[in-house]
Write a protein that holds these residues in place. Structure first.
Motif, short mmCIF file in Angstrom:
data_model
loop_
_atom_site.label_atom_id
_atom_site.label_comp_id
_atom_site.label_asym_id
_atom_site.label_seq_id
_atom_site.Cartn_x
_atom_site.Cartn_y
_atom_site.Cartn_z
N GLU A 10 -40.89 3.27 -12.97
CA GLU A 10 -42.00 3.78 -13.69
C GLU A 10 -42.51 4.36 -12.65
O GLU A 10 -43.59 5.21 -13.33
CB GLU A 10 -41.76 2.24 -14.09
CG GLU A 10 -43.66 1.78 -14.82
CD GLU A 10 -43.73 2.11 -15.83
OE1 GLU A 10 -44.53 2.60 -16.16
OE2 GLU A 10 -43.21 3.18 -16.50
N TYR A 13 -43.19 8.06 -12.54
CA TYR A 13 -43.92 8.56 -14.04
C TYR A 13 -45.65 8.35 -13.59
O TYR A 13 -46.09 8.96 -13.83
CB TYR A 13 -43.54 7.89 -14.93
CG TYR A 13 -42.27 8.26 -15.40
CD1 TYR A 13 -41.52 9.72 -16.23
CD2 TYR A 13 -40.73 7.38 -15.94
CE1 TYR A 13 -40.59 10.65 -16.74
CE2 TYR A 13 -39.24 7.91 -16.31
CZ TYR A 13 -39.67 9.50 -16.53
OH TYR A 13 -37.84 10.19 -16.76
N LYS A 21 -43.92 10.52 -19.58
CA LYS A 21 -43.54 9.47 -19.51
C LYS A 21 -42.50 8.99 -21.05
O LYS A 21 -44.03 9.24 -21.99
CB LYS A 21 -44.15 8.20 -19.69
CG LYS A 21 -43.19 6.34 -19.93
CD LYS A 21 -43.99 5.09 -19.42
CE LYS A 21 -42.96 4.35 -19.72
NZ LYS A 21 -44.06 3.24 -19.68
N GLY A 23 -41.00 6.83 -23.90
CA GLY A 23 -40.00 5.69 -23.29
C GLY A 23 -40.03 5.24 -24.69
O GLY A 23 -40.28 6.30 -26.04
N ALA A 51 -37.54 5.44 -20.53
CA ALA A 51 -37.28 6.84 -20.92
C ALA A 51 -36.41 7.05 -21.44
O ALA A 51 -35.27 8.09 -21.27
CB ALA A 51 -37.30 8.12 -19.43
N ARG A 54 -36.30 10.94 -23.22
CA ARG A 54 -36.85 11.88 -22.30
C ARG A 54 -35.91 13.09 -21.99
O ARG A 54 -34.05 12.10 -21.93
CB ARG A 54 -37.72 12.12 -20.77
CG ARG A 54 -37.56 12.67 -20.01
CD ARG A 54 -38.51 11.81 -18.69
NE ARG A 54 -38.41 13.20 -17.58
CZ ARG A 54 -39.44 14.05 -17.97
NH1 ARG A 54 -40.42 14.41 -18.63
NH2 ARG A 54 -39.75 15.16 -16.99
N ILE A 57 -33.12 13.80 -17.19
CA ILE A 57 -33.25 12.91 -16.82
C ILE A 57 -31.50 13.33 -15.96
O ILE A 57 -31.27 12.94 -14.84
CB ILE A 57 -32.66 11.77 -17.55
CG1 ILE A 57 -35.06 11.43 -17.26
CG2 ILE A 57 -33.37 10.46 -16.01
CD1 ILE A 57 -34.74 10.33 -17.84
N ILE A 147 -32.88 10.70 -10.78
CA ILE A 147 -33.97 10.99 -11.02
C ILE A 147 -34.81 11.48 -9.54
O ILE A 147 -34.94 12.72 -9.39
CB ILE A 147 -34.57 9.35 -10.47
CG1 ILE A 147 -34.50 9.36 -12.24
CG2 ILE A 147 -36.38 9.90 -10.21
CD1 ILE A 147 -35.16 9.53 -12.74
#
Length: 153
Positions: A10, A13, A21, A23, A51, A54, A57, A147
């Motif tokens: 978090e 982001y 972000k 989600g 995420a 997203r 990742i 990440i």
């Protein structure tokens, strides 16, 4: 959602404006759990919340929220095809229809992550071929590794 395991994600982001972000709502997560008749570990719920929609990742792994039901079905079929009697697992990413990332639903709120390959490329602790192996001791460790890789690109 109150974060316990993925606060670092978090923070990444919120501190990096180049990263959006994307989600999933807590309601959508609950609906999927109900549909699949299971309860996700807390760390995975946090990941979805932060995420879940997203891309990128996990590199080229397919893991988008709207594909999770199909990924789980493909994993169950693949595991059955090779004679693995795995139960109580959730496959959260797939690659090529014969490779999956998963965790066991009974290993706590921040479970280890396992990698599976239908070609039996992994090795067990004795060096014997195995369909799957533990890749990280916790979901948090797994996500932070990915990440770090994505941010350093």
């Amino acid at each position: 959602m109150k974060l316990e395991y993925l606060k670092n994600l978090e923070n990444i982001y919120t501190s990096n404006k180049r990263i959006s972000k994307i989600g999933v709502s807590e309601i959508d997560i609950s609906v999927l759990e109900e549909k699949l008749n299971l309860s996700f570990p807390k760390a995975y719920k946090e990941f979805l919340f932060i995420a879940g929609n997203r891309d990128g990742i996990l590199g080229d792994w397919n893991r988008r929220f709207d594909n999770l039901e199909g990924i789980q079905e493909e994993a169950e079929e693949s595991f059955n095809n090779v004679g693995l009697g795995l139960r109580n697992f959730f496959a959260f990413a797939e690659y090529g229809g014969d490779q999956f990332l998963f965790f066991f639903l009974n290993e706590g709120d921040n479970p280890p992550v396992y990698a599976y390959d239908e070609m039996k490329i992994h090795k067990d602790e004795y060096g014997n071929p195995s369909y799957y192996k533990k890749t990280k001791p916790s979901f948090t460790d797994f996500i932070e590794k990915h990440i770090d890789e994505q941010i350093s690109k």
